[in-house]
Scaffold this motif. Structure first.
Motif, short mmCIF file in Angstrom:
data_model
loop_
_atom_site.label_atom_id
_atom_site.label_comp_id
_atom_site.label_asym_id
_atom_site.label_seq_id
_atom_site.Cartn_x
_atom_site.Cartn_y
_atom_site.Cartn_z
N ASP A 109 -28.02 9.94 -0.91
CA ASP A 109 -27.70 10.87 0.16
C ASP A 109 -28.98 11.63 0.53
O ASP A 109 -30.02 11.40 -0.10
N PRO A 110 -28.96 12.51 1.52
CA PRO A 110 -30.18 13.20 1.92
C PRO A 110 -30.84 14.02 0.80
O PRO A 110 -32.04 14.29 0.84
N GLU A 111 -30.07 14.41 -0.21
CA GLU A 111 -30.62 15.15 -1.35
C GLU A 111 -31.06 14.21 -2.47
O GLU A 111 -31.71 14.66 -3.42
N ASN A 112 -30.71 12.94 -2.38
CA ASN A 112 -31.04 11.94 -3.40
C ASN A 112 -31.40 10.64 -2.69
O ASN A 112 -30.63 9.68 -2.69
N LEU A 113 -32.57 10.63 -2.05
CA LEU A 113 -32.99 9.49 -1.24
C LEU A 113 -33.58 8.39 -2.11
O LEU A 113 -34.22 8.67 -3.14
N THR A 127 -19.85 11.73 4.71
CA THR A 127 -19.55 13.15 4.95
C THR A 127 -18.64 13.36 6.15
O THR A 127 -18.08 14.44 6.30
N GLY A 135 -35.99 14.27 8.97
CA GLY A 135 -36.03 15.03 7.73
C GLY A 135 -37.46 15.11 7.23
O GLY A 135 -38.39 14.59 7.86
N GLU A 136 -37.66 15.75 6.09
CA GLU A 136 -39.00 15.86 5.52
C GLU A 136 -39.53 14.51 5.07
O GLU A 136 -40.71 14.21 5.24
N LEU A 140 -33.01 10.98 9.31
CA LEU A 140 -31.65 10.95 8.78
C LEU A 140 -30.68 10.66 9.91
O LEU A 140 -30.77 11.26 10.99
#
Length: 183
Positions: A109-113, A127, A135-136, A140
């Motif tokens: 996910d965006p927190e665990n790429l 989601t 994103g950084e 995304l």
């Protein structure tokens, strides 16, 4: 390249019929399904027109033009009904300058790429909330849900047309959000 994205169908026949109609009209080469195709899951209410067996039949008619990944509600039993592979946790589509990393969003996910370059695009569902942004670490993109939208959003799907990813309202195809993937 033109691609269509749909996520979180959750067995809704009306949503499936609408996506198929739009796909056939779009000129897209591939329909990319981002998981949770047939089963509604224990956390979701039944979607409108819940008919998983009919959804499988309708999707099977496009089997040779579908790229799919497994969602958290998809199972081996679902694969028995589907004529295209649906058990891979992720897939990749390679473009000229970057790749689209396709997954449902419950493992990555965006927190665990996964390892991606900043030119790559992380494409996910899960989601039920549309996202189209840089994103950084990478771009995304989440097309939202065609059947059980959340966060006050309408049912939606995604399109890649040349170098622009857009999220569109399922009912009127109005653009909700978009992002360029040009490196």
């Amino acid at each position: 390249m033109k691609l269509m994205f749909a996520s979180d169908i959750h067995g809704s026949l009306p949503a499936t019929e609408r996506i198929i109609t739009l796909f056939e009209q779009s000129g897209a080469q591939w329909l990319i399904l981002l998981g949770d195709l047939l089963y509604h899951g224990p956390r979701n209410a039944l979607p409108e027109g819940y008919a998983p067996a009919q959804v499988a039949q309708r999707l099977n008619a496009l089997a040779s033009r579908i790229i799919a990944v497994r969602g958290n509600c998809d199972s081996e039993v679902d694969q028995m009904l589907l004529d295209f592979p649906v058990t891979a946790p992720w897939q990749q589509v390679l473009l000229n300058e970057q790749r689209l990393f396709l997954t449902h969003g419950h493992l990555f996910d965006p927190e665990n790429l996964p390892p991606l370059s900043e030119r790559d695009v992380f494409v996910y569902g899960h989601t039920h909330i549309p996202v189209a942004e840089r994103g950084e670490a990478c771009t995304l993109f989440n097309p939202g849900s065609v059947s059980i939208p959340k966060g006050g959003f309408a049912p939606s799907f995604g399109m890649l047309n040349d170098d622009v990813l857009s999220i569109q309202n399922l009912d009127d195809c109005r653009i909700i959000a978009q992002v360029s993937i040009t490196p």
